[in-house]
Design an enzyme around this catalytic site. Structure first.
Site, short mmCIF file in Angstrom:
data_model
loop_
_atom_site.label_atom_id
_atom_site.label_comp_id
_atom_site.label_asym_id
_atom_site.label_seq_id
_atom_site.Cartn_x
_atom_site.Cartn_y
_atom_site.Cartn_z
N CYS A 332 0.69 -1.15 0.06
CA CYS A 332 -0.11 -0.12 -0.10
C CYS A 332 0.74 1.44 0.02
CB CYS A 332 -1.06 -0.11 1.21
SG CYS A 332 -0.60 -0.83 2.66
N ARG A 361 7.62 -11.32 5.30
CA ARG A 361 7.12 -11.11 6.72
C ARG A 361 7.92 -11.98 7.58
NH1 ARG A 361 0.91 -10.22 5.23
NH2 ARG A 361 1.12 -8.09 3.90
N GLN A 379 1.43 -11.49 -3.12
CA GLN A 379 0.16 -11.13 -2.98
C GLN A 379 -0.56 -10.81 -4.34
OE1 GLN A 379 -0.74 -8.01 0.10
NE2 GLN A 379 -1.58 -9.82 1.42
N HIS A 383 -5.22 -1.85 -5.01
CA HIS A 383 -5.47 -0.67 -4.08
C HIS A 383 -6.41 0.47 -5.24
CE1 HIS A 383 -2.29 -2.10 -1.85
NE2 HIS A 383 -2.99 -1.59 -1.08
N LYS A 466 -12.08 -4.05 7.91
CA LYS A 466 -12.13 -5.07 6.48
C LYS A 466 -13.11 -5.88 6.39
CE LYS A 466 -8.43 -7.83 8.48
NZ LYS A 466 -7.32 -8.65 8.24
#
Length: 641
Positions: A332, A361, A379, A383, A466
């Protein structure tokens, strides 16, 4: 006298001191035999609990969800009692019920392995046969501290509690610090089985002692237990780690590092097909695909709030002079930087960026699990920058993509979990007004789409609420796959602006959206969903040509070429083994079509087709077969297994 209201609307008078058990007996003797607990004014209680104050009353049997929870909780206590009797000096910590079962974390005095589980089960059965009453006892904090003076784990829990709210449950000589509730006696337990052992740090902190976690399952009847164990065995057979190895899809190596999957050719083909499909759908829905690399200046994450709220999940910085870089854990901030690279007016919005980005991560080593929990992940992130008025329409568009993709993969049974902020938690950016707007916008978007949802506090991202799509696979297991998030906070922090109709600068609303989440995790789900028998369009190898003898190799390669011209991924098995062995080996690889070719097929220009899962073969013209399979691939039929 007071009255209790039953679920069917009836009312019953109750006298002073009358217990839930006595009320249940008034309703019916058979119900009283089946009861394991009760619900009084929405709270699950023991059958010995007084109900003299009246209120809403419901009897819980072991086959109700809440009754089953109580049953499993009590079975965990029976297991703890069995362990203490077999391994005196062991120290208990916590033992909660969980979905489909229970566990208990114990510092075992002695060595224990999976081979010891039947012995513990046998002792549990003895505990059940003793039919020991399970009784609640309220104790003071000093009394509780004295009870657990030799158990540092329970003592720590006691010291976290307030005096006046400490309860202990006893069954024979065994006692345990517990809020309850529990079944009336150990004779009320159902069918149970211990499953496996694992290591678990006390309170999940790797700086604390490692305890032995014993997992078990419990059900009302032996029949239900056996059905569950069959499902469990089916899950083991479908385990993506096992199937992935058998099919040559991926591997892990300590030379590369824990949590970093390596994909073999067939696995990379599968990845490519998955990503290509989502890319096609996104492009059709007006998304532009971008690329933003692997490293990001740490200062960008300071602006976005990730350093403050997400630091523990990020790898340490790499320092170059005065600049520190981070491996990218999410897209993002980079996508907002792309947005800021050009000036925008309201006419440009919505702007939709999508990226198949590899992210990194820092997951704890003890939490890494096959492809479902990795440190290197890709992923299908997107956006959408839009105005407040466009949120509902853009949400509907994102929802249409998710529905199309999940339906194609065969996930039709899914629900929506609305993950909200817990205002009391410090893990969220503290901008109440923007949180309120984001939560309301998401509720309105779900309402406009006609979607029912369950609100879950404390599960939001640190910057916004979310909608998580929870889908069930063929084994009935639930996975969190897709997500749509509404963000009023990060765009302002990173200076995202557009010029509105009024000629003034405005901050866009940002929708974060992932269809399949991470490629690795979704691949694991698909492997287990299909048991490795992927739909034809998704199979890394769609057909294998098997020559009857070496003299048929030339024609086999001609078949391979023809099918390749039709876009069908085909191999020729030219190994030095018999035809029957080739059929067996390729069947184990779950190839959709095996094509046997011999003299007749070479003369007629045909193939002898054995379809996956079928024992018979049928003859088909080569061109006819190629057209048929091409149609299946184009249709992306997800139900052919």
């Amino acid at each position: 006298m007071a009255e209790v209201r039953l679920p069917d609307g009836r009312e019953l008078a109750v006298g002073p001191g009358e217990s839930a058990r006595e009320v249940t007996e008034k309703i019916g003797s058979r119900l009283a035999r089946d009861a394991v607990a009760a619900k009084l004014n929405g709270r699950v209680v023991d059958l010995d609990t007084p109900v003299s104050g009246g209120g809403d009353f419901e009897v819980l049997t072991r086959d109700s969800p809440e009754g089953l929870y109580v049953l499993r909780h009590s079975t965990a206590h029976a297991m703890a009692q069995a362990v203490l009797e077999l391994y005196p000096g062991s120290k208990l910590s916590i033992g909660p019920p969980i979905e489909d079962g229970f566990y208990y974390d114990i510092e075992v005095n002695g060595r224990i392995t999976d081979d010891d589980l039947p012995r513990i089960e046998e002792k549990m059965q003895e505990v059940a046969e003793r039919d020991l009453p399970i009784e609640l006892e309220e104790v003071s904090k000093p009394e509780a501290e004295n009870l657990y003076r030799d158990n540092p784990y329970k003592l720590e829990l006691v010291r976290d509690l307030e005096d006046g709210e400490i309860t202990v449950y006893r069954q024979g000589e065994f006692f345990d610090l517990c809020r309850g509730p529990h079944v009336p006696s150990t004779g009320s337990l159902g069918a149970f089985k211990l499953l496996n052992l694992a290591g678990a740090y006390w309170r999940g902190d790797e700086n604390n002692p490692m305890l032995t976690r014993i997992y078990g399952t419990a059900w009302p009847t032996e029949k239900e237990l056996k059905a569950y164990l069959r499902r469990l065995e089916e899950a083991r057979q479908r385990d993506h780690r096992r199937v992935g190895k058998d099919l040559g899809l991926f591997t892990f190596s300590p030379d590369v590092g824990a949590g970093i999957p390596l994909f073999l050719p067939k696995g990379e083909t599968l990845r490519h097909l998955m990503e290509q499909y989502v890319r096609e759908v996104q492009t059709r829905h007006g998304y532009d695909h971008v690329w933003t690399g692997h490293l990001v200046n740490e200062r960008l994450y300071e602006k976005s709030g990730h350093i403050e709220h997400y630091r523990d999940a990020m790898f340490p910085p790499m320092v170059d002079g005065e600049t520190s870089y981070r491996l990218k854990p999410m897209n993002c901030p980079s996508h907002m930087t792309l947005f800021n690279a050009r000036a925008h007016s309201y006419r440009d919005l919505p702007i939709r960026y999508a990226e198949f980005a590899t992210l990194y991560r820092y997951e704890k080593s003890g939490e890494l699990t096959g492809l479902t929990r990795v440190r290197s992940l890709t992923q299908d992130d997107a956006h959408v920058f839009c105005t407040g008025e466009q949120v509902q329409e853009e949400f509907a568009g994102a929802l249409a993509i998710i529905r199309e993709v999940l339906d194609t993969y065969g996930f039709e049974d899914y629900r929506v979990r609305l993950s909200m902020r817990d205002p009391a938690s410090e893990k969220y950016i503290a901008e109440d007004e923007k949180w309120g707007r984001a939560e309301e916008a998401l509720r309105e978007a779900l309402g406009a789409a006609g979607i029912s949802y369950e609100e879950v506090p404390g599960e939001a991202a640190f910057y916004g609420p979310k909608a998580d799509f929870m889908a069930k696979d063929v084994l009935g297991r639930e996975w969190q796959l897709s997500t749509i998030q509404v963000d009023f906070i990060q765009p302002a922090r990173l200076g995202c602006e557009y010029i509105g109709e009024d000629g003034k600068a405005h901050t866009p609303v940002l929708l974060h959206r992932a269809v399949t989440g991470t490629t690795e995790r979704f691949m694991a789900v698909l492997i287990e969903q299909f048991g490795g028998a992927f739909p034809v369009w998704l199979s890394p190898v769609q057909a294998v040509v098997i020559p009857v003898a070496d003299r048929h190799l030339e024609y086999a390669r001609k078949v391979q070429g023809t099918l390749g011209e039709h876009g069908i991924r085909t191999e020729v098995d030219d190994s030095l083994t018999s035809m029957q062995k080739k059929i067996r080996e390729n069947s184990r690889q779950k190839v959709p079509y095996l094509l046997v070719v011999g003299d007749t097929e070479a003369e007629e220009g045909s193939v002898n087709v054995r379809e996956r899962g079928q024992k018979t073969q049928e003859a088909a013209g080569l061109g006819e077969f190629a057209e048929r399979v091409s149609g299946e691939i184009a249709a992306r039929d997800s139900y052919r297994q």
